[in-house]
Design an enzyme around this catalytic site. Structure first.
Site, PDB file in Angstrom:
ATOM      1  N   HIS A 138       0.827  -1.204   0.000  1.00  6.78           N
ATOM      2  CA  HIS A 138       0.000   0.000   0.000  1.00  6.78           C
ATOM      3  C   HIS A 138       0.868   1.263   0.000  1.00  6.78           C
ATOM      4  O   HIS A 138       0.723   2.130  -0.870  1.00  6.78           O
ATOM      5  CB  HIS A 138      -0.924  -0.010   1.233  1.00  6.78           C
ATOM      6  CG  HIS A 138      -1.768   1.218   1.399  1.00  6.78           C
ATOM      7  ND1 HIS A 138      -3.085   1.276   1.004  1.00  6.78           N
ATOM      8  CD2 HIS A 138      -1.484   2.440   1.910  1.00  6.78           C
ATOM      9  CE1 HIS A 138      -3.571   2.485   1.267  1.00  6.78           C
ATOM     10  NE2 HIS A 138      -2.616   3.219   1.818  1.00  6.78           N
ATOM     11  N   GLU A 139       1.776   1.347   0.951  1.00  8.86           N
ATOM     12  CA  GLU A 139       2.644   2.535   1.014  1.00  8.86           C
ATOM     13  C   GLU A 139       3.529   2.594  -0.229  1.00  8.86           C
ATOM     14  O   GLU A 139       3.853   3.674  -0.722  1.00  8.86           O
ATOM     15  CB  GLU A 139       3.484   2.529   2.295  1.00  8.86           C
ATOM     16  CG  GLU A 139       2.701   2.431   3.607  1.00  8.86           C
ATOM     17  CD  GLU A 139       1.608   3.474   3.770  1.00  8.86           C
ATOM     18  OE1 GLU A 139       1.696   4.555   3.149  1.00  8.86           O
ATOM     19  OE2 GLU A 139       0.631   3.197   4.512  1.00  8.86           O
ATOM     20  N   HIS A 174       1.714   4.540  -2.835  1.00  7.70           N
ATOM     21  CA  HIS A 174       1.905   5.984  -2.643  1.00  7.70           C
ATOM     22  C   HIS A 174       3.290   6.403  -3.148  1.00  7.70           C
ATOM     23  O   HIS A 174       3.452   7.426  -3.808  1.00  7.70           O
ATOM     24  CB  HIS A 174       1.816   6.342  -1.153  1.00  7.70           C
ATOM     25  CG  HIS A 174       0.427   6.344  -0.587  1.00  7.70           C
ATOM     26  ND1 HIS A 174      -0.581   7.134  -1.081  1.00  7.70           N
ATOM     27  CD2 HIS A 174      -0.112   5.659   0.465  1.00  7.70           C
ATOM     28  CE1 HIS A 174      -1.687   6.947  -0.360  1.00  7.70           C
ATOM     29  NE2 HIS A 174      -1.428   6.052   0.577  1.00  7.70           N
ATOM     30  N   GLU A 198      -4.724   7.856  -2.731  1.00  2.00           N
ATOM     31  CA  GLU A 198      -5.213   6.576  -2.212  1.00  2.00           C
ATOM     32  C   GLU A 198      -5.619   5.638  -3.342  1.00  2.00           C
ATOM     33  O   GLU A 198      -5.569   4.413  -3.188  1.00  2.00           O
ATOM     34  CB  GLU A 198      -6.372   6.791  -1.234  1.00  2.00           C
ATOM     35  CG  GLU A 198      -5.996   7.542   0.049  1.00  2.00           C
ATOM     36  CD  GLU A 198      -4.948   6.824   0.903  1.00  2.00           C
ATOM     37  OE1 GLU A 198      -4.768   5.602   0.748  1.00  2.00           O
ATOM     38  OE2 GLU A 198      -4.290   7.504   1.725  1.00  2.00           O
TER      39      GLU A 198
END
Lengths: 499, 499
Positions: free
Chosen positions: A264-265, A268, A294
C-alpha cells in the site's frame, strides 16, 4: 509588478517552501521511526518555528501580488509555471484568512493532541482525547467559516483532501456502496472459511524484514530512491522523488499485515517517484489530491496485491523467505487466505469487500460532528452503534473502536472519504488499463512494470500539474461510477465464496 | 536599544537558531543513517537554504546591536544571558566578515567535496579529491585572513575548535608526546603479542547490535534520550539533551571496533545529555570546545573502556551476548586483547599508546598546508613519509593513508589536535577524580555513575556556560601538562608489556 519579476519571486517562494517542507518531512519521518522517545519536545519547537516561517513566506501582500500577476497573464505564462501559481494560490487562500497566532496555536494543538491520542489509544480512554478533539473540531469549523461562511463546513473540509468532493455527491456514493455490498457481506459471512493452518506461522520479524525488501523489488520500488522504516502506524513520507520513505509495522503472528502495508505505502511511493523530473522541488511534485493518492496505494494493495495473478510471484518470494512456513501451500490456497472476508473491527486490517463501509461509518460521524449534531462525548456510543448496524460487529473497547485511527488527532477531518473514493477510482482505472495492457498475464509473471507504466502515463507523471477534474475522467474513462467498484467487488467475492 | 529589548531579541534569535540547527542536525543524521542514497540532491537544496536563513538571522546590523547592547551591560545581565550573548558574538564575528555568497558557496563546496571524498576514498584516488581540498584550503585561509590578517591562519583555525589553542603551545605539546612515547612504542613493538584465538569470532552483526544496547546501558545512556544508528563513519549528533544520536559501524570479524565506537560516541552523548536543563535550546547547550568534547569521549573510550577494572563488567555482557565466542576467556586475557599495541595505519582503530602520534602527523601536515609550504599534490608523499618516520609504518595506498579521515573533506582543518588535547585533558581529570571517587572500585562493579557524576559536576553541566580557560584548570587541577598524559601511558603499557 511585471510578469518576469513575479515568476522570479515565485521561484524564490518555492525554493523556500521546498526547503522548509523538506525539513518538516524528514523531522516527521525521523520522529516516528528512529528518534528517541523524549525527542518530541525539541522537535515540537523546531516544527513550530518552521511552520511560522512557512506562514510568513506565504502570507504577505507581496505573495498575493506575485500570484495575482501570474494568474492574470495566463497566455504569456507556460503551463507549468501557471499551474504552480494556481496551486500556491490555493494554499494562500487557505492561510491568509488565518491570523498567524491562530495558525501557530493550531500547529501546537495538533502536535499535542497527536501525542495525547497515542496515550489515550493505548489506555483505550476516550475521555483523555475528547477535550483535544473538541478543540480540533472547533478550529476546523472556524477555518471553514473564515473561508466561506455560506458553504457547509464539512464540504470545505472535504475539498481540502479531495478537490470538489461534496456531501451532495458522497451521500449517494456511500449509499450505493452500502446497498450493493451489504447483501454480499452477509452472504460471505454466512460461508465463513477457517483460517488455513499455514497462516499460524510463526513469522520471525528478521525474516519479514527480508521479505519486505523482496516485495519492494517486486513492486518496482528502487531502494536508491526509497527507504523503509518501522512505525506503529505505516505511512509514506519524504520530500522528493529521489527521497521517499515508506514505513510498516511487523506482527510476529501475521506476515500479511506488514505485507499489505508495504504494498500500500509502496503505491503511494510509486506515485511520488514517477512524477516528472521538471516538477520536482515545486508545488506540483506531489500527488494532486488525497483521493488520487489513495487510488494508487489501494490499486497496488488490492487490485494487484490481492489478485489471483499476483499469487504466483508472491508465493515464489514467500517460499524463498519462509520455506518452512509456506511448505506445500498452493497459489489457490494463498489467494483464498489473502482474501478472507469477515466484518471486523479495524479499518486498516479490513478485507477489500468490507473496507469501504468502515470508511462510510467515519464519514457519517464526521458529517455529524462538524455540523454540530454529534457531541464529542457521544462519539463512542455512536461509533459502536454504527459498527453494529452497518457491519454487525460489537466493539469491545475504544482502542479498537473510535480511538483506532490517527487522523482526527492531527486535525485530518474530512480525509477518510478519500480512501473509498480512491478504491473506486482504481477499479475504473483498471477497466481502462485492461483495454491496452495484459494486466493479469504480466502480473502473473511477476512483472508489474506495464501496470506502473500505464499509471505513470495516465496519473503519476503529472503530479499536481493536471487538475483532478481533468486528470480523473481521462484515466477512468468517465466520471466516478460507484457501480463499477461494487460490480468488481461483487464478482470477485462471489467467485471466492461460491455465491 | 535598551537592554530588555536586546534580551528579548536575543531570545528570538536563539529560538530561530535552535529550530534551524535542529533541522540541520536531523537532516544530517538521517542522511547518513537511513536516507536512500539518491536523497543527497534534495537534502543539499534544503540545507543550503537553511544555512542561508541562519546567516541572514545572524548577519545583520540589528543582531550586532543586540549583542553589543547586552555585552555593554554585564552588571545588569544575569550570567547565563551574558554568556549566551558572548557565545553568539563569536559566531557573529566569524560570519559577518563573510559576504553571504561566499558563505553559501562554501556550504555547497563542503557538501560536494564530502561526497567526492567518499568516492575518492573508496577508489583510493587522491587526484579525485585534490582539487576540492585545494579550494577548501583556499577558503579557510581566506576566512582566516578576513578575521585577522595579522595572525597566522592556522592559529585562527585551531581557535575555532579549541579556543585559545595556538601553534606556539601545540608544538611543544606534540614534541613531548613524540619524545616521551616513541621509545615506549618501539619497545612495545619489539614485544609484539599474538592476537588471541578467541578474537577470531565470528561476531554476527545481529548479536553485535544487542551488545551495543547493553553497552549503552552500562555506560549510562538512557535510550529514551539517545538512539543508535549505523553509518560508515561513527559520529554523535542530535539537537538537544533529550534527542541525542550516536552511530557505529559493525565489522563481522571484530566486535571491538564497534564497541569502542559506541563507548566513544557515548562519551560525547553523555556530555550533551548532562548539560543543565536551563541551558537547553540556547547557544550554551553544547560542549564548550571540541577538545573538551573529545576529552569526554576519549575518557570513556580509553581511560574507562580500556581499563583493567572495566574488564569485569565488560566480560560479563560479552559472555551474555557471545557465550560461544567468549567461552573460557578471562578478564586478564580480555584486558590484554583490548590493549594490544602496534603502530598501524588507521587513526580511529589505533591503540591508546600510538593514537596521539597519528594526530601529530595530521597536525604537522595541516600547519604546512595552511602556511602554503605543502602543495596538495604532495600530501600523499608527505603523509607516507611521516607515517614511516614517526610510526615506522609503510602506507600501502591513499585509502588507508591520507584519504582515511573525513575531516578535511568537510573543511575541518585544525580539528585534529582536539583529539590529542582531549586525551591529555582526560588523564588530568582522572587524577583529580581519583582524589574523591573510588574510580576503579566502582567501575569494576559495573557502576559508572560516580564517574559520570564527577564529570557532570565538573564539566558536563556547564555546557558552554563556563569559558574553557576557567573550566579546564579547575577540572584538571591546573594547566595542561603533557607529562601527566605520557606518564599515564608509559605506566600502563610498561605494565601490560612487562617493560
Amino acid at each position: 509588478m511585471i510578469l518576469s519579476e513575479a515568476i522570479e519571486k515565485l521561484n524564490e517562494l518555492e525554493k523556500a517552501a521546498y526547503a522548509l517542507g523538506h525539513a518538516q518531512s524528514i523531522l516527521f519521518v525521523d520522529g516516528d521511526t528512529v528518534a528517541p522517545k523524549n525527542s518530541w519536545k525539541g522537535r515540537g519547537k523546531a516544527l513550530s518555528y518552521v511552520g511560522e516561517l512557512m506562514y510568513r513566506q506565504l502570507v504577505n501582500p507581496e505573495t498575493g501580488e506575485v500570484l495575482e500577476t501570474i494568474l492574470q497573464h495566463k497566455d504569456e505564462t507556460d503551463e507549468v509555471t501557471f499551474r504552480r501559481a494556481e496551486v500556491m494560490k490555493e494554499s494562500y487562500d487557505d492561510l491568509h484568512i488565518l491570523p498567524m497566532e491562530e495558525f501557530v496555536a493550531y500547529q501546537e494543538l495538533t502536535n499535542e493532541s497527536s501525542a495525547v491520542w497515542h496515550d489515550a489509544k493505548e489506555k483505550s480512554d476516550w475521555n483523555m482525547f475528547a477535550p483535544y478533539l473538541e478543540k480540533l473540531i472547533a478550529a476546523r469549523r472556524r477555518f471553514a467559516s473564515l473561508k466561506d461562511p455560506a458553504k457547509p463546513a464539512y464540504d470545505i473540509l472535504l475539498d481540502q483532501y479531495e478537490k470538489g468532493a461534496v456531501m451532495a455527491d458522497l451521500d449517494p456514493f456511500f449509499r450505493t456502496l452500502r446497498e450493493e455490498l451489504s447483501p454480499v457481506i452477509r452472504e460471505v459471512a454466512a460461508r465463513e472459511k477457517p483460517v488455513p493452518a499455514f497462516m499460524k506461522g510463526p513469522w520471525p520479524i528478521a525474516q519479514q524484514r527480508i521479505f519486505s525488501d523482496k516485495l519492494m523489488v517486486l513492486e518496482g520500488l528502487d531502494p536508491l530512491n526509497c527507504a523503509i522504516g518501522e512505525t506503529e502506524h505505516p505511512f509514506t513520507g519524504g520530500p522528493n522523488k529521489w527521497d521517499i520513505r515508506i514505513t510498516t509495522h511487523y506482527h510476529e503472528e501475521d506476515p500479511f499485515s506488514s505485507m499489505y502495508s508495504v504494498i500500500h505505502e509502496g503505491g503511494h511511493a510509486l506515485y511520488e517517484m514517477d512524477v516528472r523530473d521538471d516538477l520536482q522541488f515545486t508545488g506540483l511534485a506531489g500527488g494532486v489530491t488525497m483521493g488520487v493518492h489513495e487510488s494508487q496505494s489501494r490499486f497496488y494493495e488490492n487490485i494487484i496485491g490481492r489478485s489471483r495473478a499476483f499469487c504466483a510471484p508472491l508465493l515464489k518470494i514467500l517460499k524463498e523467505v519462509f520455506p518452512e512456513q509456506m511448505k506445500g501451500v498452493t497459489e489457490e490456497e494463498l489467494y483464498s487466505a489473502i482474501n478472507l472476508s469477515k466484518p471486523s473491527l479495524i479499518r486498516t486490517e479490513a478485507d477489500e469487500l468490507t473496507y469501504s463501509l468502515h470508511v462510510m461509518i467515519r464519514y457519517e460521524l464526521e458529517k455529524a460532528m462538524i455540523a454540530g449534531n454529534l457531541k464529542v462525548a457521544d462519539i463512542p456510543g455512536e461509533w459502536n452503534r454504527l459498527y453494529k448496524d452497518v457491519l454487525g460487529v460489537d466493539v469491545p473497547d475504544n482502542r479498537r473502536g473510535c480511538l483506532q485511527d490517527s487522523h482526527w488527532s492531527t486535525g485530518y477531518i474530512g480525509y477518510f472519504p478519500s480512501y473509498a473514493l480512491g478504491s473506486a477510482y482504481g477499479v475504473q482505472m483498471l477497466r481502462q488499463m485492461e483495454k491496452t495492457v495484459d494486466v493479469w498475464g504480466t502480473v502473473a509473471k511477476g512483472d508489474l512494470s506495464p501496470v506502473t507504466t500505464w499509471l505513470t502515463e495516465n496519473i503519476h507523471q503529472y503530479g499536481a500539474l493536471k487538475k483532478p477534474q481533468d486528470l480523473l475522467p481521462a484515466a477512468m474513462g468517465g466520471p466516478l461510477d460507484a457501480a463499477v467498484y461494487t460490480d468488481y467487488l461483487k464478482k470477485k467475492f462471489s467467485e471466492l465464496y461460491g455465491l
